[in-house]
Write a protein that holds these residues in place. Structure first.
Motif, PDB file in Angstrom:
ATOM      1  N   SER A 105     -37.455 -11.538  39.260  1.00 11.98           N
ATOM      2  CA  SER A 105     -37.591 -11.672  37.820  1.00 11.98           C
ATOM      3  C   SER A 105     -38.388 -10.490  37.262  1.00 11.98           C
ATOM      4  CB  SER A 105     -38.265 -12.995  37.478  1.00 11.98           C
ATOM      5  OG  SER A 105     -39.650 -12.939  37.732  1.00 11.98           O
ATOM      6  N   GLU A 106     -38.335 -10.339  35.960  1.00 13.03           N
ATOM      7  CA  GLU A 106     -39.015  -9.215  35.311  1.00 13.03           C
ATOM      8  C   GLU A 106     -40.526  -9.270  35.520  1.00 13.03           C
ATOM      9  OE1 GLU A 106     -39.625  -7.412  30.853  1.00 13.03           O
ATOM     10  OE2 GLU A 106     -37.775  -8.478  31.296  1.00 13.03           O
ATOM     11  N   ILE A 107     -41.100 -10.461  35.389  1.00 14.21           N
ATOM     12  CA  ILE A 107     -42.557 -10.584  35.559  1.00 14.21           C
ATOM     13  C   ILE A 107     -42.971 -10.228  36.989  1.00 14.21           C
ATOM     14  CG2 ILE A 107     -42.631 -13.060  36.124  1.00 14.21           C
ATOM     15  CD1 ILE A 107     -45.167 -13.216  34.371  1.00 14.21           C
ATOM     16  N   THR A 108     -42.149 -10.584  37.966  1.00 13.52           N
ATOM     17  CA  THR A 108     -42.456 -10.270  39.366  1.00 13.52           C
ATOM     18  C   THR A 108     -42.496  -8.762  39.584  1.00 13.52           C
ATOM     19  OG1 THR A 108     -41.434 -12.328  40.104  1.00 13.52           O
ATOM     20  CG2 THR A 108     -41.723 -10.611  41.756  1.00 13.52           C
ATOM     21  N   GLY A 109     -41.525  -8.051  39.055  1.00  7.86           N
ATOM     22  CA  GLY A 109     -41.496  -6.601  39.201  1.00  7.86           C
ATOM     23  C   GLY A 109     -42.695  -5.940  38.546  1.00  7.86           C
ATOM     24  N   GLN A 110     -43.030  -6.375  37.341  1.00 11.76           N
ATOM     25  CA  GLN A 110     -44.192  -5.820  36.637  1.00 11.76           C
ATOM     26  C   GLN A 110     -45.476  -6.128  37.393  1.00 11.76           C
ATOM     27  OE1 GLN A 110     -43.801  -7.727  32.839  1.00 11.76           O
ATOM     28  NE2 GLN A 110     -42.591  -6.077  31.971  1.00 11.76           N
ATOM     29  N   LEU A 111     -45.593  -7.347  37.863  1.00 13.22           N
ATOM     30  CA  LEU A 111     -46.792  -7.765  38.579  1.00 13.22           C
ATOM     31  C   LEU A 111     -46.940  -6.989  39.887  1.00 13.22           C
ATOM     32  CD1 LEU A 111     -49.232  -9.602  38.589  1.00 13.22           C
ATOM     33  CD2 LEU A 111     -47.803 -11.411  39.550  1.00 13.22           C
ATOM     34  N   ASP A 112     -45.860  -6.849  40.639  1.00 17.34           N
ATOM     35  CA  ASP A 112     -45.905  -6.064  41.887  1.00 17.34           C
ATOM     36  C   ASP A 112     -46.388  -4.643  41.615  1.00 17.34           C
ATOM     37  OD1 ASP A 112     -45.201  -7.987  43.712  1.00 17.34           O
ATOM     38  OD2 ASP A 112     -43.144  -7.296  43.974  1.00 17.34           O
ATOM     39  N   LYS A 142     -37.090  -5.722  55.556  1.00 19.97           N
ATOM     40  CA  LYS A 142     -38.419  -5.338  56.064  1.00 19.97           C
ATOM     41  C   LYS A 142     -39.000  -4.117  55.357  1.00 19.97           C
ATOM     42  CE  LYS A 142     -38.498  -8.404  59.383  1.00 19.97           C
ATOM     43  NZ  LYS A 142     -39.093  -9.667  59.145  1.00 19.97           N
ATOM     44  N   GLY A 143     -38.140  -3.269  54.781  1.00 14.17           N
ATOM     45  CA  GLY A 143     -38.625  -2.084  54.086  1.00 14.17           C
ATOM     46  C   GLY A 143     -39.174  -2.391  52.697  1.00 14.17           C
ATOM     47  N   ASP A 144     -38.899  -3.585  52.196  1.00 17.19           N
ATOM     48  CA  ASP A 144     -39.332  -3.981  50.855  1.00 17.19           C
ATOM     49  C   ASP A 144     -40.599  -4.823  50.983  1.00 17.19           C
ATOM     50  OD1 ASP A 144     -39.529  -4.601  48.178  1.00 17.19           O
ATOM     51  OD2 ASP A 144     -37.877  -6.051  48.200  1.00 17.19           O
ATOM     52  N   ARG A 145     -41.718  -4.288  50.501  1.00 16.44           N
ATOM     53  CA  ARG A 145     -42.979  -5.020  50.559  1.00 16.44           C
ATOM     54  C   ARG A 145     -43.246  -5.643  49.204  1.00 16.44           C
ATOM     55  NH1 ARG A 145     -45.238  -3.808  55.169  1.00 16.44           N
ATOM     56  NH2 ARG A 145     -47.460  -3.927  54.896  1.00 16.44           N
ATOM     57  N   ARG A 146     -43.643  -6.897  49.215  1.00 19.66           N
ATOM     58  CA  ARG A 146     -43.874  -7.644  47.980  1.00 19.66           C
ATOM     59  C   ARG A 146     -45.276  -8.222  47.960  1.00 19.66           C
ATOM     60  NH1 ARG A 146     -40.160 -10.938  46.101  1.00 19.66           N
ATOM     61  NH2 ARG A 146     -41.701 -11.303  44.521  1.00 19.66           N
ATOM     62  N   ALA A 147     -45.806  -8.385  46.756  1.00 19.32           N
ATOM     63  CA  ALA A 147     -47.121  -9.004  46.601  1.00 19.32           C
ATOM     64  C   ALA A 147     -47.035 -10.478  46.970  1.00 19.32           C
ATOM     65  CB  ALA A 147     -47.617  -8.864  45.172  1.00 19.32           C
ATOM     66  N   THR A 148     -48.013 -10.900  47.741  1.00 20.73           N
ATOM     67  CA  THR A 148     -48.146 -12.323  48.075  1.00 20.73           C
ATOM     68  C   THR A 148     -49.559 -12.756  47.743  1.00 20.73           C
ATOM     69  OG1 THR A 148     -48.825 -11.867  50.348  1.00 20.73           O
ATOM     70  CG2 THR A 148     -46.475 -12.245  49.966  1.00 20.73           C
ATOM     71  N   PHE A 149     -49.692 -13.975  47.273  1.00 15.84           N
ATOM     72  CA  PHE A 149     -51.006 -14.555  47.041  1.00 15.84           C
ATOM     73  C   PHE A 149     -51.354 -15.365  48.277  1.00 15.84           C
ATOM     74  CE2 PHE A 149     -49.549 -14.584  42.414  1.00 15.84           C
ATOM     75  CZ  PHE A 149     -50.064 -13.324  42.188  1.00 15.84           C
ATOM     76  N   VAL A 187     -47.846 -16.498  50.095  1.00 16.43           N
ATOM     77  CA  VAL A 187     -46.759 -16.983  49.248  1.00 16.43           C
ATOM     78  C   VAL A 187     -46.408 -15.889  48.241  1.00 16.43           C
ATOM     79  CG1 VAL A 187     -46.029 -18.785  47.645  1.00 16.43           C
ATOM     80  CG2 VAL A 187     -47.608 -19.357  49.510  1.00 16.43           C
ATOM     81  N   TYR A 188     -45.139 -15.478  48.212  1.00 16.11           N
ATOM     82  CA  TYR A 188     -44.722 -14.447  47.265  1.00 16.11           C
ATOM     83  C   TYR A 188     -45.092 -14.877  45.853  1.00 16.11           C
ATOM     84  CZ  TYR A 188     -42.150 -12.299  51.067  1.00 16.11           C
ATOM     85  OH  TYR A 188     -41.820 -11.693  52.249  1.00 16.11           O
ATOM     86  N   SER A 189     -45.502 -13.901  45.053  1.00 13.76           N
ATOM     87  CA  SER A 189     -46.020 -14.195  43.711  1.00 13.76           C
ATOM     88  C   SER A 189     -45.031 -14.983  42.862  1.00 13.76           C
ATOM     89  CB  SER A 189     -46.407 -12.897  43.000  1.00 13.76           C
ATOM     90  OG  SER A 189     -45.289 -12.055  42.853  1.00 13.76           O
ATOM     91  N   ASP A 190     -43.734 -14.709  43.003  1.00 18.47           N
ATOM     92  CA  ASP A 190     -42.771 -15.414  42.158  1.00 18.47           C
ATOM     93  C   ASP A 190     -42.530 -16.869  42.578  1.00 18.47           C
ATOM     94  OD1 ASP A 190     -41.574 -14.231  44.393  1.00 18.47           O
ATOM     95  OD2 ASP A 190     -39.649 -13.973  43.419  1.00 18.47           O
ATOM     96  N   LEU A 207     -50.857 -10.985  35.576  1.00 23.92           N
ATOM     97  CA  LEU A 207     -50.236  -9.886  34.844  1.00 23.92           C
ATOM     98  C   LEU A 207     -51.125  -9.432  33.679  1.00 23.92           C
ATOM     99  CD1 LEU A 207     -47.608  -8.172  34.647  1.00 23.92           C
ATOM    100  CD2 LEU A 207     -46.775  -9.877  33.038  1.00 23.92           C
ATOM    101  N   LEU A 208     -51.670 -10.376  32.919  1.00 23.92           N
ATOM    102  CA  LEU A 208     -52.528 -10.031  31.781  1.00 23.92           C
ATOM    103  C   LEU A 208     -53.812  -9.343  32.230  1.00 23.92           C
ATOM    104  CD1 LEU A 208     -52.117 -13.272  29.624  1.00 23.92           C
ATOM    105  CD2 LEU A 208     -51.170 -10.997  29.135  1.00 23.92           C
ATOM    106  N   ILE A 209     -54.454  -9.902  33.244  1.00 22.46           N
ATOM    107  CA  ILE A 209     -55.713  -9.318  33.727  1.00 22.46           C
ATOM    108  C   ILE A 209     -55.462  -7.922  34.308  1.00 22.46           C
ATOM    109  CG2 ILE A 209     -57.545  -9.528  35.464  1.00 22.46           C
ATOM    110  CD1 ILE A 209     -57.901 -11.388  33.031  1.00 22.46           C
TER     111      ILE A 209
END
Length: 177
Positions: A1-8, A46-53, A60-63, A74-76
């Motif tokens: 999603s758009e928010i996931t890309g921006q957040l990453d 495996k080449g794609d790294r994503r933010a996880t909380f 757990v992936y952010s999305d 995202l706001l902070i």
């Protein structure tokens, strides 16, 4: 999603600055409890790294987290990375628990002041979001100088905007904390 890309993207910038990362972690922990994040490879690529909380030993992936946590992160992060600009945020209270929005607004005001970012906030929730922004300014002089609240109403096809900064109006319309 758009928010996931921006957040990453924003979390990646913060991750590369140890001071920002520590501050971000403290703020998010204050709002949501124990908070940490890291980047891990996705199973399917495996080449794609994503933010996880991080939740204990789980990642757990952010999305896959609630929109409240994603939106707050995202706001902070946007406020931490922005300087000398303005930010427009619509419906600040969406997806936020009342205690989270109370803490989120305090940190947003602090970061906006620190980084010279002017916040423009819209809301339909007079009793929650704006009240918390109003009380995020502990110093009454600072509140008088920096906080502006406009009440926009439509009656009989006519739209009016009224500055409602006075503390008694805020308390009457928005309620007390």
């Amino acid at each position: 999603s758009e928010i996931t890309g921006q957040l990453d993207e924003m979390l990646s910038e913060i991750k590369h600055n140890g001071d920002l990362e520590a501050e971000f972690g403290k703020i998010m922990s204050d709002i949501y409890g124990d908070f940490a994040y890291e980047y891990v490879p996705r199973r399917e690529n495996k080449g794609d790294r994503r933010a996880t909380f991080k939740q204990g030993f789980q990642r757990v992936y952010s999305d896959f987290h609630g929109m409240g946590l994603q939106r707050a992160a995202l706001l902070i992060s946007a406020l931490m990375l922005s300087k000398n600009t303005a930010m427009l945020i619509e419906e600040i209270e969406v997806f936020q628990h009342p205690e989270a929005i109370k803490k989120l607004t305090k940190h947003m005001v602090d970061l906006a002041r620190k980084n010279n970012v002017q916040l423009f906030i819209t809301t339909h929730s007079y009793h929650d979001a704006l009240k918390y922004f109003y009380y995020a300014f502990k110093d009454p002089k600072q509140r008088t100088n920096d906080f502006r609240s406009f009440l926009i109403q439509r009656q009989n096809g006519k739209v009016t905007a009224k500055l409602s900064n006075h503390e008694e109006i805020i308390k009457e319309v928005y309620g007390k904390t």
